[in-house]
Design an enzyme around this catalytic site. Structure first.
Site, mmCIF file in Angstrom:
data_model
loop_
_atom_site.group_PDB
_atom_site.id
_atom_site.type_symbol
_atom_site.label_atom_id
_atom_site.label_comp_id
_atom_site.label_asym_id
_atom_site.label_seq_id
_atom_site.Cartn_x
_atom_site.Cartn_y
_atom_site.Cartn_z
ATOM 1 N N GLY A 7 -48.698 53.169 12.427
ATOM 2 C CA GLY A 7 -49.475 52.144 13.124
ATOM 3 C C GLY A 7 -48.867 50.765 12.932
ATOM 4 N N TYR A 133 -65.828 58.738 12.680
ATOM 5 C CA TYR A 133 -65.011 57.781 11.910
ATOM 6 C C TYR A 133 -65.376 57.821 10.427
ATOM 7 C CZ TYR A 133 -62.699 53.374 10.675
ATOM 8 O OH TYR A 133 -61.890 52.420 10.107
ATOM 9 N N LYS A 137 -62.858 59.163 7.412
ATOM 10 C CA LYS A 137 -62.409 58.266 6.342
ATOM 11 C C LYS A 137 -62.910 58.753 4.976
ATOM 12 C CE LYS A 137 -60.039 55.131 8.678
ATOM 13 N NZ LYS A 137 -58.613 54.909 8.477
HETATM 14 N N1 LIG Z 1 -59.994 46.456 11.803
HETATM 15 C C1 LIG Z 1 -60.958 46.798 10.957
HETATM 16 O O1 LIG Z 1 -62.050 46.206 10.941
HETATM 17 C C2 LIG Z 1 -60.735 47.918 9.979
HETATM 18 C C3 LIG Z 1 -61.686 48.076 8.952
HETATM 19 C C4 LIG Z 1 -61.522 49.104 8.027
HETATM 20 C C5 LIG Z 1 -60.435 49.954 8.130
HETATM 21 N N2 LIG Z 1 -59.528 49.774 9.141
HETATM 22 C C6 LIG Z 1 -58.421 50.722 9.216
HETATM 23 O O2 LIG Z 1 -57.194 50.023 9.218
HETATM 24 C C7 LIG Z 1 -56.209 50.788 9.926
HETATM 25 C C8 LIG Z 1 -55.522 49.886 10.950
HETATM 26 O O3 LIG Z 1 -56.495 49.419 11.838
HETATM 27 P P1 LIG Z 1 -56.281 48.132 12.773
HETATM 28 O O4 LIG Z 1 -57.538 47.372 12.713
HETATM 29 O O5 LIG Z 1 -54.996 47.473 12.468
HETATM 30 O O6 LIG Z 1 -56.250 48.846 14.193
HETATM 31 P P2 LIG Z 1 -55.454 48.489 15.536
HETATM 32 O O7 LIG Z 1 -55.184 47.039 15.626
HETATM 33 O O8 LIG Z 1 -56.236 49.171 16.609
HETATM 34 O O9 LIG Z 1 -54.051 49.234 15.314
HETATM 35 C C9 LIG Z 1 -54.031 50.626 15.203
HETATM 36 C C10 LIG Z 1 -52.602 51.068 14.967
HETATM 37 O O10 LIG Z 1 -52.614 52.509 14.909
HETATM 38 C C11 LIG Z 1 -51.739 53.023 15.901
HETATM 39 N N3 LIG Z 1 -52.299 54.229 16.523
HETATM 40 C C12 LIG Z 1 -53.550 54.396 17.018
HETATM 41 N N4 LIG Z 1 -53.654 55.607 17.591
HETATM 42 C C13 LIG Z 1 -52.435 56.192 17.454
HETATM 43 C C14 LIG Z 1 -51.916 57.437 17.864
HETATM 44 N N5 LIG Z 1 -52.639 58.343 18.543
HETATM 45 N N6 LIG Z 1 -50.620 57.713 17.593
HETATM 46 C C15 LIG Z 1 -49.854 56.797 16.936
HETATM 47 N N7 LIG Z 1 -50.291 55.614 16.505
HETATM 48 C C16 LIG Z 1 -51.582 55.318 16.779
HETATM 49 C C17 LIG Z 1 -51.627 51.926 16.955
HETATM 50 O O11 LIG Z 1 -50.361 52.015 17.608
HETATM 51 P P3 LIG Z 1 -50.142 52.413 19.156
HETATM 52 O O12 LIG Z 1 -51.345 52.034 19.930
HETATM 53 O O13 LIG Z 1 -48.882 51.683 19.529
HETATM 54 O O14 LIG Z 1 -49.919 53.900 19.107
HETATM 55 C C18 LIG Z 1 -51.684 50.659 16.095
HETATM 56 O O15 LIG Z 1 -50.411 50.346 15.610
HETATM 57 C C19 LIG Z 1 -56.965 51.968 10.546
HETATM 58 O O16 LIG Z 1 -56.783 53.112 9.754
HETATM 59 C C20 LIG Z 1 -58.410 51.526 10.500
HETATM 60 O O17 LIG Z 1 -59.306 52.620 10.456
HETATM 61 C C21 LIG Z 1 -59.655 48.787 10.060
#
Ligand SMILES: NC(=O)c1ccc[n+]([C@@H]2O[C@H](COP(=O)([O-])OP(=O)(O)OC[C@H]3O[C@@H](n4cnc5c(N)ncnc54)[C@H](OP(=O)(O)O)[C@@H]3O)[C@@H](O)[C@H]2O)c1
Length: 233
Positions: A7, A133, A137
């Site tokens: 990601g 979700y 997790k």
């Molecule tokens: N943002 C929050 O509030 C939050 C809170 C707690 C935990 N998290 C966790 O933090 C992590 C990163 O989240 P984020 O907020 O940075 O999300 P984001 O901005 O939506 O980015 C998600 C990343 O995952 C990749 N991804 C998603 N689906 C994919 C797939 N099918 N195949 C390959 N790559 C995939 C996307 O790349 P592509 O679209 O280019 O494939 C992107 O690089 C996640 O595990 C999320 O659950 C986030």
């Protein structure tokens, strides 16, 4: 020094990739968007993590490379909905958030690497509007814990809400919503510290912990009042 980040095209993963590049790491990234991966990674693999056959191919390609750091960051949230989700949507969340991690690690020699898992505070509470979700997790926490107890160097990070694409369309109140750069700095510090369990922000974590101490029937009453779910209505 070499780091692998899933990601790495957007959000937290992209920010971490930029950080480790400035620190002189050779950055390997995985995601679906090649153009965005190119911006921050020295080497990248375009891969849909919901397709476990594709993930296995990438894992084999990486089998001869030794990584100092492997950050299992990619993740998707199911749409925050009151509905009982269809199996296809439910399975996709588990494929990306959990099973792809095992498929990726299968052929990589990670015994001497530091493994970082990006979980979520949502794993600590089975929220009625994020069935898939929260469950994926929580399973990830258990997976990380098993590897930790097996003697692997593991850092489990559980963030609260962060401003990224994942949260930009949420139309509900997000307590303690964090700025992406600030959250990235905190994640980097946690990775350096080598502690296993890293929830943040702590204020939000303690509220969830306090809530979890309540009797289950009271928790259910409170959630029923404040978080409406169509599963039973
Ligand atoms: N943002 C929050 O509030 C939050 C809170 C707690 C935990 N998290 C966790 O933090 C992590 C990163 O989240 P984020 O907020 O940075 O999300 P984001 O901005 O939506 O980015 C998600 C990343 O995952 C990749 N991804 C998603 N689906 C994919 C797939 N099918 N195949 C390959 N790559 C995939 C996307 O790349 P592509 O679209 O280019 O494939 C992107 O690089 C996640 O595990 C999320 O659950 C986030």
């Amino acid at each position: 020094m070499r780091v692998l980040i899933t990601g790495a095209s957007r959000g937290i993963g992209k920010n971490l990739a930029k950080y480790y590049k400035t620190k002189g790491y050779e950055v390997y990234g995985i995601a679906r968007d090649a153009e965005k991966l190119k911006e921050v990674c020295d080497n990248y693999y375009v891969c849909d993590l919901s397709n476990l056959d594709e993930v296995s191919i990438v894992s084999k390609k990486l089998s001869n490379i030794k990584f100092d750091l492997i950050i299992l960051n990619a993740g998707i949230s199911s749409p925050h909905s009151r509905d009982f989700p269809p199996i296809e949507a439910f399975k996709k969340v588990f494929d990306v958030n959990l099973l792809s991690i095992h498929a990726l690690l299968e052929h990589i020699d990670f015994k001497d690497s530091k493994l970082v898992f990006i979980s979520s505070l949502a794993s600590l509470l089975g929220a009625p509007t994020s069935l898939a979700y929260s469950a994926s997790k929580r399973a990830l926490n258990s997976y990380a814990e098993s590897l930790y107890f097996a003697g692997i160097d593991v850092v489990l990070i559980l963030p609260g809400f962060i401003k990224t694409d994942m949260t930009k369309n949420h139309n509900f109140y997000m307590p303690f919503l964090m700025d992406l750069d600030e959250a990235t700095k905190r994640i980097v510090k946690m990775i350096e510290k080598d502690k296993f369990f890293n929830p943040f922000p702590l204020r939000f974590y303690y509220i969830i912990k306090l809530f979890s101490l309540l009797p289950n029937n009271l928790k259910r009453k409170i959630l029923k009042k404040y978080v409406k779910s169509d599963i039973v209505e």
